[in-house]
Design a protein around this motif. Sequence first.
Motif, short mmCIF file in Angstrom:
data_model
loop_
_atom_site.label_atom_id
_atom_site.label_comp_id
_atom_site.label_asym_id
_atom_site.label_seq_id
_atom_site.Cartn_x
_atom_site.Cartn_y
_atom_site.Cartn_z
N TRP A 1 -39.43 8.84 8.00
CA TRP A 1 -38.97 7.52 7.63
C TRP A 1 -39.11 6.54 8.79
N SER A 2 -38.83 5.31 8.51
CA SER A 2 -38.99 4.23 9.49
C SER A 2 -37.94 4.32 10.58
N ARG B 1 -39.40 1.35 2.30
CA ARG B 1 -40.28 2.29 3.00
C ARG B 1 -40.45 3.56 2.16
#
Length: 279
Positions: A10-11, A51
């Motif tokens: 993930w971001s 995202r």
Amino acid sequence: MLPRKNKRVWSTALVTAFAIGIGGWLVSTAESGSAAATNTSVSIDPAIRDRALAQEQQVADCMHALGLTYVVAVPNDVYLDQAYTDAVAAGKQGAELHDLLAQVAAGLPADPNESVVTALPADQQATWTFALVGNDADPGCADRANTMSASDAGALDIATTAAERVKAAAAADPTVRAALTTYISCMSGRGYTVGDTEQIFNLVETQAEAIEPPDSAWPDPLPATATELQKAAYAAQVNRLEAKVQQAADIVSAGNAAHDACVAPYRQAFDAAYDRLAP
């Protein structure tokens, strides 16, 4: 049940959320023409949700290119990650944290792609699954959507380091150290010698493991021809072992109860210091 896809990367926003926590308990909906709407009690930061959906769309595009259907939705892993983050930020630990996450997991919807796969003939189900997860030599669509760029990896390291620095500073804050002393004293009054708020879990786990019988201690099932004397001896042995299992469970339960009774002032002091010191 669908095979579990490899964990998404993930971001940076999600990593920061792990360290700091994102407040609020709202309803999150995946808004996309091809996305399945998902309602939970866990609020996902919009940047994280977007995202996740973008990565899911990459998976869907890859599957579509292979002539396969894939429904885009925020993966349940994202909700569980956020629930964990929120719970830890709220001071949940041990059995309380475990129970809360179990409740969240129980309330999550089924993967919408379950019904997609179920509707396929058996041979096409195997094709669909391989297209999604692949193998070591031939990555599937899920892996192809999970590549982290060098810049993202660098930002991830920076965010993680910053969060750890704030955590260490909060733990060294005078008010937090005073609260820790109070916690240790409180636990001592309940019969536990600990040096921090985490040690109790290892302590009771070690005590419980020393009592709980190993798998090899349990007798094999009796044959149908067992005599009444053999049945009585078998029942007595099982009862003794079950008593030890309960004793071990009681040790863990008592440790958790003592911790819960003592830890609130420390949690409050630590959270206040963390919020004050966080950038």
